[in-house]
Design a protein around this motif. Structure first.
Motif, mmCIF file in Angstrom:
data_model
loop_
_atom_site.group_PDB
_atom_site.id
_atom_site.type_symbol
_atom_site.label_atom_id
_atom_site.label_comp_id
_atom_site.label_asym_id
_atom_site.label_seq_id
_atom_site.Cartn_x
_atom_site.Cartn_y
_atom_site.Cartn_z
ATOM 1 N N THR A 45 0.790 -1.225 0.000
ATOM 2 C CA THR A 45 0.000 0.000 0.000
ATOM 3 C C THR A 45 0.822 1.274 0.000
ATOM 4 O O THR A 45 0.356 2.317 -0.456
ATOM 5 N N ASN A 46 2.071 1.213 0.493
ATOM 6 C CA ASN A 46 2.882 2.429 0.525
ATOM 7 C C ASN A 46 4.358 2.076 0.692
ATOM 8 O O ASN A 46 4.712 1.135 1.395
ATOM 9 N N GLY A 47 5.203 2.851 0.017
ATOM 10 C CA GLY A 47 6.644 2.731 0.178
ATOM 11 C C GLY A 47 7.272 4.103 0.040
ATOM 12 O O GLY A 47 6.835 4.924 -0.774
ATOM 13 N N ALA A 48 8.296 4.371 0.832
ATOM 14 C CA ALA A 48 9.004 5.646 0.749
ATOM 15 C C ALA A 48 10.497 5.374 0.884
ATOM 16 O O ALA A 48 10.921 4.525 1.683
ATOM 17 N N ARG A 49 11.282 6.082 0.088
ATOM 18 C CA ARG A 49 12.733 5.890 0.116
ATOM 19 C C ARG A 49 13.419 7.224 -0.130
ATOM 20 O O ARG A 49 13.078 7.949 -1.074
ATOM 21 N N LEU A 50 14.382 7.542 0.724
ATOM 22 C CA LEU A 50 15.243 8.708 0.546
ATOM 23 C C LEU A 50 16.650 8.190 0.302
ATOM 24 O O LEU A 50 17.219 7.505 1.160
ATOM 25 N N SER A 51 17.205 8.488 -0.871
ATOM 26 C CA SER A 51 18.528 7.985 -1.204
ATOM 27 C C SER A 51 19.437 9.121 -1.629
ATOM 28 O O SER A 51 19.004 10.069 -2.296
ATOM 29 N N TRP A 52 20.695 9.012 -1.238
ATOM 30 C CA TRP A 52 21.716 9.971 -1.651
ATOM 31 C C TRP A 52 22.877 9.209 -2.257
ATOM 32 O O TRP A 52 23.282 8.157 -1.735
ATOM 33 N N ILE A 53 23.394 9.708 -3.371
ATOM 34 C CA ILE A 53 24.533 9.087 -4.029
ATOM 35 C C ILE A 53 25.566 10.166 -4.312
ATOM 36 O O ILE A 53 25.233 11.305 -4.662
ATOM 37 N N SER A 54 26.826 9.816 -4.122
ATOM 38 C CA SER A 54 27.910 10.776 -4.303
ATOM 39 C C SER A 54 28.189 11.017 -5.776
ATOM 40 O O SER A 54 27.696 10.302 -6.657
ATOM 41 N N GLY A 55 29.021 12.009 -6.054
ATOM 42 C CA GLY A 55 29.581 12.175 -7.377
ATOM 43 C C GLY A 55 30.694 11.166 -7.606
ATOM 44 O O GLY A 55 30.894 10.242 -6.811
ATOM 45 N N SER A 56 31.432 11.326 -8.690
ATOM 46 C CA SER A 56 32.494 10.382 -9.035
ATOM 47 C C SER A 56 33.606 10.422 -7.987
ATOM 48 O O SER A 56 34.063 11.493 -7.589
ATOM 49 N N LYS A 57 34.046 9.231 -7.561
ATOM 50 C CA LYS A 57 35.061 9.107 -6.526
ATOM 51 C C LYS A 57 36.129 8.107 -6.951
ATOM 52 O O LYS A 57 35.900 7.245 -7.792
ATOM 53 N N THR A 58 37.291 8.232 -6.329
ATOM 54 C CA THR A 58 38.323 7.207 -6.467
ATOM 55 C C THR A 58 38.132 6.178 -5.360
ATOM 56 O O THR A 58 37.390 6.401 -4.391
ATOM 57 N N VAL A 59 38.838 5.065 -5.473
ATOM 58 C CA VAL A 59 38.721 4.022 -4.458
ATOM 59 C C VAL A 59 39.130 4.549 -3.088
ATOM 60 O O VAL A 59 38.498 4.235 -2.070
ATOM 61 N N ASN A 60 40.168 5.379 -3.033
ATOM 62 C CA ASN A 60 40.662 5.892 -1.754
ATOM 63 C C ASN A 60 39.665 6.838 -1.091
ATOM 64 O O ASN A 60 39.775 7.098 0.119
#
Length: 349
Positions: A45-60
């Motif tokens: 009946t309902n779902g909510a999601r707040l997601s954040w993703i970074s910009g391009s990064k190196t492994v370090n």
């Protein structure tokens, strides 16, 4: 201020936060699923999601939790079997992003009146999960891995969320939440691979058609499944990205790629449609929590098919989309197809 003027002013202000094509910009995305878009109030009946993703990064630059996920990401430090199935032409030249998410899912029976659980209907259930993800990609392939730590039962606050929404909208409350599935900590690991394909361009690339095929699996105490799906999009100044139009275990927005197309306009308008087939081995909302002797009173179906269609609009760093989903029955006594809509709002900064 008139509503349209207010919306334009908001989008203009938000777009000035950062260059929408900057590699170091991240995405904040809010997803909302609700079956009221389909004219019902039952099952999922309902779902909510707040997601954040970074910009391009190196492994370090990756946080420690996301570094632990690298062995499943398909990059050069992954297990050999994952490197073999990713399909990266040059694994040493991929781009990294990391993300975090907070998700709440809610399930109810069709009949809101009884204080007891209605027989043969969906069990009252809620889930609240915190996710940590790693995304490895080039211009045509994306591998996403997310680890989710969550809880079912009253600790998921599904009853409180639904009561608040129904109070605001003056909708009848569901009375049987005391019968929801028990509280239990959940641990889930999800992997999804997506592949982009540019299908057609018209008018020097102003009108584009592309497709995204995906496969993935989830292993966990809340849900264990595997799926195969695909999506097609057609639009004006279509953003070449992997962004999810719907709420999923790894639903994030992804930056535009350098694809040889010069964006002469700040606007993008597009339509989308797709389908997905899932094989489900365990679902805590249908089978009951894994470590509790608890029966939901319904029999889960092993396969579920979904079809969806929608549209999106982007102005600079702000994007809005809507997708409508039709889902086959998830348990044997369910009453026909389930319908729900997904609204997503994305801000790049």
């Amino acid at each position: 201020m008139k509503p349209l003027s207010a919306i334009v002013a908001l989008m203009t202000t938000a777009s000035a936060v950062a260059d929408p094509l900057a590699d170091d910009a991240g995405y904040l995305t809010f997803y909302l699923d609700n079956d009221l878009f389909g004219g019902s109030d039952r099952d999922y009946t309902n779902g909510a999601r707040l997601s954040w993703i970074s910009g391009s990064k190196t492994v370090n630059e990756l946080p420690q939790v996301q570094r632990w996920l690298r062995s499943l990401s398909g990059d050069p430090d992954s297990f050999r079997v994952f490197q073999g199935v990713t399909g990266f032409e040059d694994p040493d030249a991929v781009v990294y992003n990391y993300g975090v998410s907070l998700t709440q899912l809610m399930f109810t029976p069709a009949n809101p009146n009884p204080y007891a659980q209605p027989p043969f209907q969906r069990r009252y259930a809620g889930w609240l999960g915190l996710g940590f993800s790693l995304h490895v990609k080039d211009d045509s392939i994306l591998n996403s891995v997310e680890f989710s730590l969550g809880t079912t039962g009253s600790n998921a606050f599904a009853e409180e969320t639904q009561d608040f929404i129904h109070d605001v909208r003056d909708i009848q409350k569901f009375n049987g939440w005391s019968n929801q599935i028990p509280s239990e900590l959940t641990f889930d690991l999800s992997f999804i691979q997506k592949r982009r394909l540019d299908l057609a361009r018209f008018g020097y690339g102003i009108i584009r058609v592309d497709g995204v095929g995906e496969w993935g699996a989830r292993l966990g105490t809340f849900r264990t499944d595997a799926h195969l799906g695909g999506m097609f999009r057609i639009g004006y100044n279509l953003p070449p990205d992997f962004s999810d139009p719907r709420l999923s275990p790894t639903a994030y927005s992804h930056q535009y790629f350098e694809s040889g197309f010069d964006y002469d306009s700040h606007w993008s308008v597009f339509g989308l449609f797709g389908a997905k087939l899932s094989g489900v081995a365990h679902d805590a909302t249908l089978d009951g929590p894994l470590f509790h002797d608890f029966r939901t009173g319904i029999d889960r179906r092993p396969f579920v098919v979904e079809a969806y269609a929608g549209f999106g609009i982007r102005y600079r760093a702000v994007e809005f989309s809507y997708a409508h989903t039709w889902r086959t029955e998830e348990y044997r006594t369910q009453r026909g197809l389930a319908e729900f809509g997904t609204v997503s709002v994305r801000l790049r900064f």
